[in-house]
Write a protein that holds these residues in place. Sequence first.
Motif, PDB file in Angstrom:
ATOM      1  N   ARG A  54      -4.472   8.311   1.686  1.00  0.00           N
ATOM      2  CA  ARG A  54      -5.147   7.916   2.940  1.00  0.00           C
ATOM      3  C   ARG A  54      -5.052   6.415   3.165  1.00  0.00           C
ATOM      4  O   ARG A  54      -4.895   5.953   4.290  1.00  0.00           O
ATOM      5  N   GLU A  55      -5.153   5.637   2.082  1.00  0.00           N
ATOM      6  CA  GLU A  55      -5.046   4.179   2.195  1.00  0.00           C
ATOM      7  C   GLU A  55      -3.627   3.776   2.591  1.00  0.00           C
ATOM      8  O   GLU A  55      -3.443   2.878   3.405  1.00  0.00           O
ATOM      9  N   VAL A  56      -2.624   4.438   2.033  1.00  0.00           N
ATOM     10  CA  VAL A  56      -1.234   4.164   2.418  1.00  0.00           C
ATOM     11  C   VAL A  56      -1.055   4.450   3.903  1.00  0.00           C
ATOM     12  O   VAL A  56      -0.457   3.650   4.628  1.00  0.00           O
ATOM     13  N   TYR A  57      -1.587   5.567   4.361  1.00  0.00           N
ATOM     14  CA  TYR A  57      -1.497   5.910   5.785  1.00  0.00           C
ATOM     15  C   TYR A  57      -2.171   4.849   6.649  1.00  0.00           C
ATOM     16  O   TYR A  57      -1.621   4.397   7.655  1.00  0.00           O
ATOM     17  N   ARG A  58      -3.364   4.415   6.244  1.00  0.00           N
ATOM     18  CA  ARG A  58      -4.095   3.407   7.014  1.00  0.00           C
ATOM     19  C   ARG A  58      -3.329   2.093   7.077  1.00  0.00           C
ATOM     20  O   ARG A  58      -3.172   1.502   8.146  1.00  0.00           O
ATOM     21  N   LEU A  59      -2.841   1.656   5.931  1.00  0.00           N
ATOM     22  CA  LEU A  59      -2.101   0.390   5.901  1.00  0.00           C
ATOM     23  C   LEU A  59      -0.835   0.464   6.750  1.00  0.00           C
ATOM     24  O   LEU A  59      -0.481  -0.495   7.435  1.00  0.00           O
ATOM     25  N   SER A  60      -0.184   1.602   6.712  1.00  0.00           N
ATOM     26  CA  SER A  60       1.054   1.773   7.465  1.00  0.00           C
ATOM     27  C   SER A  60       0.817   1.895   8.964  1.00  0.00           C
ATOM     28  O   SER A  60       1.439   1.190   9.752  1.00  0.00           O
ATOM     29  N   HIS A  61      -0.105   2.760   9.354  1.00  0.00           N
ATOM     30  CA  HIS A  61      -0.294   3.054  10.773  1.00  0.00           C
ATOM     31  C   HIS A  61      -1.259   2.120  11.487  1.00  0.00           C
ATOM     32  O   HIS A  61      -1.058   1.809  12.653  1.00  0.00           O
ATOM     33  N   GLU A  62      -2.300   1.703  10.816  1.00  0.00           N
ATOM     34  CA  GLU A  62      -3.284   0.845  11.482  1.00  0.00           C
ATOM     35  C   GLU A  62      -2.984  -0.643  11.301  1.00  0.00           C
ATOM     36  O   GLU A  62      -3.265  -1.440  12.186  1.00  0.00           O
ATOM     37  N   GLU A  63      -2.446  -1.015  10.149  1.00  0.00           N
ATOM     38  CA  GLU A  63      -2.171  -2.425   9.871  1.00  0.00           C
ATOM     39  C   GLU A  63      -0.712  -2.796  10.119  1.00  0.00           C
ATOM     40  O   GLU A  63      -0.374  -3.981  10.141  1.00  0.00           O
ATOM     41  N   ILE A  70       3.206  -2.244   1.220  1.00  0.00           N
ATOM     42  CA  ILE A  70       2.119  -1.383   0.743  1.00  0.00           C
ATOM     43  C   ILE A  70       2.223  -1.200  -0.770  1.00  0.00           C
ATOM     44  O   ILE A  70       1.213  -1.262  -1.479  1.00  0.00           O
ATOM     45  N   LYS A  71       3.432  -1.017  -1.273  1.00  0.00           N
ATOM     46  CA  LYS A  71       3.618  -0.857  -2.722  1.00  0.00           C
ATOM     47  C   LYS A  71       3.136  -2.107  -3.456  1.00  0.00           C
ATOM     48  O   LYS A  71       2.449  -2.013  -4.472  1.00  0.00           O
ATOM     49  N   LYS A  72       3.455  -3.288  -2.912  1.00  0.00           N
ATOM     50  CA  LYS A  72       3.016  -4.534  -3.539  1.00  0.00           C
ATOM     51  C   LYS A  72       1.491  -4.644  -3.499  1.00  0.00           C
ATOM     52  O   LYS A  72       0.867  -5.028  -4.483  1.00  0.00           O
ATOM     53  N   ILE A  73       0.882  -4.294  -2.382  1.00  0.00           N
ATOM     54  CA  ILE A  73      -0.582  -4.337  -2.251  1.00  0.00           C
ATOM     55  C   ILE A  73      -1.235  -3.410  -3.277  1.00  0.00           C
ATOM     56  O   ILE A  73      -2.177  -3.805  -3.976  1.00  0.00           O
ATOM     57  N   LEU A  74      -0.736  -2.181  -3.386  1.00  0.00           N
ATOM     58  CA  LEU A  74      -1.310  -1.225  -4.329  1.00  0.00           C
ATOM     59  C   LEU A  74      -1.148  -1.699  -5.773  1.00  0.00           C
ATOM     60  O   LEU A  74      -2.064  -1.570  -6.579  1.00  0.00           O
ATOM     61  N   THR A  75       0.010  -2.277  -6.077  1.00  0.00           N
ATOM     62  CA  THR A  75       0.254  -2.797  -7.429  1.00  0.00           C
ATOM     63  C   THR A  75      -0.723  -3.921  -7.745  1.00  0.00           C
ATOM     64  O   THR A  75      -1.305  -3.957  -8.835  1.00  0.00           O
ATOM     65  N   LEU A  76      -0.921  -4.826  -6.803  1.00  0.00           N
ATOM     66  CA  LEU A  76      -1.847  -5.944  -7.024  1.00  0.00           C
ATOM     67  C   LEU A  76      -3.291  -5.467  -7.128  1.00  0.00           C
ATOM     68  O   LEU A  76      -4.058  -5.978  -7.948  1.00  0.00           O
ATOM     69  N   GLU A  77      -3.674  -4.487  -6.323  1.00  0.00           N
ATOM     70  CA  GLU A  77      -5.036  -3.952  -6.410  1.00  0.00           C
ATOM     71  C   GLU A  77      -5.284  -3.296  -7.769  1.00  0.00           C
ATOM     72  O   GLU A  77      -6.353  -3.472  -8.359  1.00  0.00           O
ATOM     73  N   GLU A  78      -4.293  -2.565  -8.286  1.00  0.00           N
ATOM     74  CA  GLU A  78      -4.436  -1.946  -9.608  1.00  0.00           C
ATOM     75  C   GLU A  78      -4.530  -3.014 -10.697  1.00  0.00           C
ATOM     76  O   GLU A  78      -5.314  -2.888 -11.636  1.00  0.00           O
ATOM     77  N   ARG A  79      -3.759  -4.074 -10.534  1.00  0.00           N
ATOM     78  CA  ARG A  79      -3.801  -5.168 -11.516  1.00  0.00           C
ATOM     79  C   ARG A  79      -5.160  -5.860 -11.509  1.00  0.00           C
ATOM     80  O   ARG A  79      -5.730  -6.149 -12.571  1.00  0.00           O
ATOM     81  N   VAL A  80      -5.686  -6.116 -10.327  1.00  0.00           N
ATOM     82  CA  VAL A  80      -7.007  -6.732 -10.215  1.00  0.00           C
ATOM     83  C   VAL A  80      -8.057  -5.839 -10.866  1.00  0.00           C
ATOM     84  O   VAL A  80      -8.926  -6.318 -11.607  1.00  0.00           O
TER      85      VAL A  80
END
Length: 135
Positions: A54-63, A70-80
């Motif tokens: 759902r977050e991937v969909y939101r980032l893609s369609h709304e942002e 999106i892959k970079k954002i998810l990777t950084l969020e997991e690292r944080v």
Amino acid sequence: MNDDEPRFVISEAAALAGMHPQTLRQYDRLGLVSPRRARGRGRRYSPRDVAKLREVYRLSHEEGINLAGIKKILTLEERVERLEGMLEALALRADPGRRVFAAASSGDVVIVPRGRRASVPEGEERAALVRWSPF
């Protein structure tokens, strides 16, 4: 129930995320959302995976962010998230309310138990003791 427990087949996960199953397969190939595999190699999605979809969909369609972003954002969020967990564990180990650190004349940092004075070894000259506190 555990949010990491794989319990949805691809059609169920796609319906919950509001996507087509082929989109989920593409996201898996790209490494965006990689579900666990069942014994027969079928994909099994957890509630956490569905939330990530759902977050991937939101980032893609709304942002308007592309899939590489999106892959970079998810990777950084997991690292944080991992680093915050490590920081929490280290803070518990440090137990800041029980230790006082002082600098020896050699420059080394020494631990002085709370309630005790830092002593000056024989033959060393007396110097000021500075107590540091993060608060």
